[in-house]
Scaffold this active site. Structure first.
Site, mmCIF file in Angstrom:
data_model
loop_
_atom_site.group_PDB
_atom_site.id
_atom_site.type_symbol
_atom_site.label_atom_id
_atom_site.label_comp_id
_atom_site.label_asym_id
_atom_site.label_seq_id
_atom_site.Cartn_x
_atom_site.Cartn_y
_atom_site.Cartn_z
ATOM 1 N N THR A 97 0.874 -1.174 0.000
ATOM 2 C CA THR A 97 0.000 0.000 0.000
ATOM 3 C C THR A 97 0.908 1.219 0.000
ATOM 4 O O THR A 97 1.581 1.511 0.986
ATOM 5 C CB THR A 97 -0.922 0.006 1.227
ATOM 6 O OG1 THR A 97 -1.810 -1.111 1.142
ATOM 7 C CG2 THR A 97 -1.752 1.284 1.279
ATOM 8 N N LYS A 172 -7.356 1.562 -3.255
ATOM 9 C CA LYS A 172 -7.042 1.208 -1.866
ATOM 10 C C LYS A 172 -7.247 2.416 -0.946
ATOM 11 O O LYS A 172 -7.682 2.269 0.205
ATOM 12 C CB LYS A 172 -5.603 0.695 -1.763
ATOM 13 C CG LYS A 172 -5.162 0.306 -0.345
ATOM 14 C CD LYS A 172 -5.989 -0.832 0.235
ATOM 15 C CE LYS A 172 -5.582 -1.168 1.670
ATOM 16 N NZ LYS A 172 -4.285 -1.861 1.765
ATOM 17 N N LYS A 240 -0.205 5.397 8.445
ATOM 18 C CA LYS A 240 0.586 5.528 7.217
ATOM 19 C C LYS A 240 -0.328 5.611 6.009
ATOM 20 O O LYS A 240 -0.174 6.477 5.140
ATOM 21 C CB LYS A 240 1.548 4.340 7.093
ATOM 22 C CG LYS A 240 2.490 4.392 5.888
ATOM 23 C CD LYS A 240 1.966 3.638 4.672
ATOM 24 C CE LYS A 240 2.013 2.138 4.892
ATOM 25 N NZ LYS A 240 1.633 1.395 3.643
#
Length: 288
Positions: A97, A172, A240
């Site tokens: 990711t 995502k 994050k």
């Protein structure tokens, strides 16, 4: 069966590579900590390599699942990175990711090197990786994606091409936006139910069958009520991811007030020592 490499054997990559091996693919692994790679080989067979470049040599597909943009650049275009060992006509599939920008950057580098690139972040967490039921959202050229989709099926129950390079990462980001809002709402609902004197488990049983129902409610509601926060996807990782989302939102002009607020709530959880608690731990800050 394909000849593949897998770079990065963390809580996601380790079982994902194992599923590839179990499906009969020829697998070479690389991990920054070589003992992890040795342990994987001892458990699953296959081979380990001393560098990402060595792992990539002679492979049809090279997979990676590492921590962030910097880690990804290190294992691809850094010293002894995988791109130096990629065969012309091969494909690099990135399950990290990361940002859409780094996906586009690496897709262009791959094009210059004569091989394909697919950004393919995953959703489903550690349990999804271990059980081989991840959702994979992909960006890349259709013909490149078509080559890797049957191999990704080793650990995915859903895999879809979303558009050109970077589209997997953008999808995502939407996934994480939706999760952040859902978990905060579920936290507030359970907190309210406790203060109101309701039986929380009975309440969840009832409303989960109506319009309020969600994966988070079905899978995390009871454990949130029990203050259990050890289900894999850590608060540090979510922050994050939400940082990537908010950066992209600033670039494209999207208004993300709830996401920005929940990101700060996760910062509160970190201050409580919950860095490694899973994302459902948002409820802990309401119960201080």
């Amino acid at each position: 069966m394909a000849k593949v490499a897998f770079i990065g054997l963390g809580v996601m990559g380790y079982p994902m590579a194992g599923h590839l091996r179990a499906k009969g693919h020829e697998v070479t692994v690389y991990n920054r900590n070589p003992k992890k790679a040795q342990d994987w080989v001892a458990q699953h067979g296959g081979l380990s390599a001393p560098t990402p470049a060595d792992a990539a040599k002679g492979q049809e597909i090279v997979f990676a699942c590492v921590g962030n943009d910097d880690d990804l650049r290190s294992v691809t275009i850094g010293e002894n990175g995988a791109f130096a060992g990629m065969e012309r006509g091969a494909v690099f599939v990135d399950h990290t990711t990361a940002s859409a920008n780094v996906a586009r950057e690496l897709a262009e580098a791959a094009k210059q090197g004569g091989f394909g690139f697919v950004d393919a972040p995953v959703s489903g967490g550690q349990a999804g990786a271990e059980n081989g039921v991840l959702t994979v959202m992909c960006g890349g050229a259709p013909e490149t994606y078509a080559r890797v989709e049957p191999v990704i099926a080793a650990y995915a129950r859903m895999c879809k091409l979303m558009g050109p390079a970077g589209s997997g990462q953008l999808t995502k980001m939407v996934n994480q936006i939706c999760i952040a809002g859902l978990v905060q709402a579920l936290s507030e609902g359970i907190h309210f139910a406790k203060r109101a004197g309701l039986d929380v488990e009975t309440m969840l049983e009832v409303i989960s069958k109506g319009a309020a129902g969600s994966w988070q409610m079905e899978n995390r509601g009871k454990t949130m009520n029990q203050d259990k926060f050890d289900f894999g996807f850590a608060v540090d990782w979510m922050r994050k991811d939400l940082g990537i989302v908010l950066d992209e939102g600033r670039r494209n002009g999207a208004q993300l007030p709830v996401t920005a607020l929940v990101d700060q709530f996760y910062a509160d959880v970190q201050k409580m020592g919950g860095n490694r608690w899973d994302t459902s731990s948002l409820i802990a800050r309401l119960q201080r």
